[in-house]
Design an enzyme around this catalytic site. Structure first.
Site, PDB file in Angstrom:
ATOM      1  N   SER A   1     -25.360   2.318  28.302  1.00 56.31           N
ATOM      2  CA  SER A   1     -24.072   2.071  28.957  1.00 56.31           C
ATOM      3  C   SER A   1     -24.190   1.030  30.058  1.00 56.31           C
ATOM      4  O   SER A   1     -25.177   0.983  30.796  1.00 56.31           O
ATOM      5  CB  SER A   1     -23.550   3.373  29.576  1.00 56.31           C
ATOM      6  OG  SER A   1     -23.049   4.227  28.607  1.00 56.31           O
TER       7      SER A   1
ATOM      8  N   HIS B   1     -18.044   4.300  34.088  1.00 57.84           N
ATOM      9  CA  HIS B   1     -18.476   5.687  33.919  1.00 57.84           C
ATOM     10  C   HIS B   1     -19.913   5.916  34.374  1.00 57.84           C
ATOM     11  O   HIS B   1     -20.352   7.069  34.491  1.00 57.84           O
ATOM     12  CB  HIS B   1     -18.285   6.152  32.468  1.00 57.84           C
ATOM     13  CG  HIS B   1     -19.329   5.698  31.510  1.00 57.84           C
ATOM     14  ND1 HIS B   1     -19.131   4.682  30.602  1.00 57.84           N
ATOM     15  CD2 HIS B   1     -20.588   6.137  31.290  1.00 57.84           C
ATOM     16  CE1 HIS B   1     -20.215   4.519  29.870  1.00 57.84           C
ATOM     17  NE2 HIS B   1     -21.120   5.387  30.269  1.00 57.84           N
TER      18      HIS B   1
ATOM     19  N   ASP C   1     -13.155   0.588  31.289  1.00 60.05           N
ATOM     20  CA  ASP C   1     -14.471   1.107  31.683  1.00 60.05           C
ATOM     21  C   ASP C   1     -15.364  -0.041  32.152  1.00 60.05           C
ATOM     22  O   ASP C   1     -16.287  -0.468  31.459  1.00 60.05           O
ATOM     23  CB  ASP C   1     -15.092   1.845  30.496  1.00 60.05           C
ATOM     24  CG  ASP C   1     -16.358   2.595  30.866  1.00 60.05           C
ATOM     25  OD1 ASP C   1     -16.643   2.735  32.064  1.00 60.05           O
ATOM     26  OD2 ASP C   1     -17.059   3.037  29.930  1.00 60.05           O
TER      27      ASP C   1
END
Length: 254
Positions: free
Chosen positions: A212, A68, A117
């Site tokens: 992230s 992402h 992801d």
């Protein structure tokens, strides 16, 4: 409540041009050379580069991050390693352009729980791992642990982004079983935990914006890639990671 998860991941993936949350929840300063495989995924804006996500060096020319985090052309990105302090030059930094990247073919940013992801980045410049500040040894241990859901009560460490304070941050949290993680997220629409996830939790501690794509480790073993969590970064819900051992074959084929 599904919107809060979408908002969180959009914030994590698109922070290049905006000031982001300064939260580093429950962290402490990492020491010099303590995490030589921790990197910064950066995007260009004008003549400057901005940190948007973490990444993990696993060969001298390849790194892992969250899928992402990536939506632009590869030439928009660079990776930095050997960086203990984001706003200082310590002389240990190494940088490389990104020649290409591959998101997992089954990654779906519109699906509940953001399955698969994970992404592989390919570096234009090989990292010099003779430096104590840059290394890949964490990858050598990946396959030893966490192939089942029976790993509660082990301690997972996750590394947070460089933002207030300037120094790279770290924090210890407890690894949960997936069933416990799912139970803690129950009632929140879209917060789906599957076998490709691994969760950690400690009250008042949490991943947050900019984390992230960065690593979760147990000892020197890479076990997770930071994926999603509660947008408030309150530490009231588990932080959820892509379970690296579930993707070993795919990673090694890239």
């Amino acid at each position: 409540m599904n919107a809060f998860l979408t908002t969180l991941l959009c914030t994590l993936a698109a922070t290049a041009l905006a000031e982001i949350s300064p939260n580093i929840v429950g962290g402490s300063n990492a020491a010099s050379n303590e995490f030589p495989w921790q990197g910064s995924l950066q995007v260009r804006s004008g003549s400057s580069w901005f940190h948007i996500c973490g990444c993990v060096l696993y060969t001298t020319t390849k790194a892992l991050t969250a899928a992402h985090c990536l939506s632009n052309s590869a030439s928009s990105y660079r990776l930095g390693f050997g960086m203990l302090r984001m706003n200082n030059v310590d002389g240990t930094e190494q940088y490389s352009s990104v020649t290409s990247y591959t998101n997992h073919p089954s990654y779906n940013g519109n699906a509940a729980g953001y399955p698969n992801d994970i992404a592989v980045l390919r570096l234009q410049t090989s990292m010099d791992t003779s430096s104590a500040a840059v290394g890949t040894s964490v990858w050598l241990l990946v396959q030893r642990l966490f192939r089942t859901n029976s790993h509660d009560q082990r301690m997972g460490k996750t590394l947070w982004r460089w933002k207030h304070p300037n120094n790279l941050q770290k924090v210890d949290m407890t690894v949960l079983t997936n069933s416990d993680c799912s139970s803690r997220w129950s009632g929140i629409s879209g917060a789906t935990v599957n076998s490709g996830h691994i969760c950690i939790f400690a009250s008042g501690k949490s991943a947050c914006s900019g984390d992230s794509g960065g690593p979760m480790v147990v000892g020197n073993t890479l076990t997770g890639i930071t994926s999603w969590g509660i947008s408030s970064c309150s530490g009231s819900y588990p932080s959820v990671y892509t379970r690296v051992s579930s993707f070993n074959s795919w990673i090694q084929g890239q």
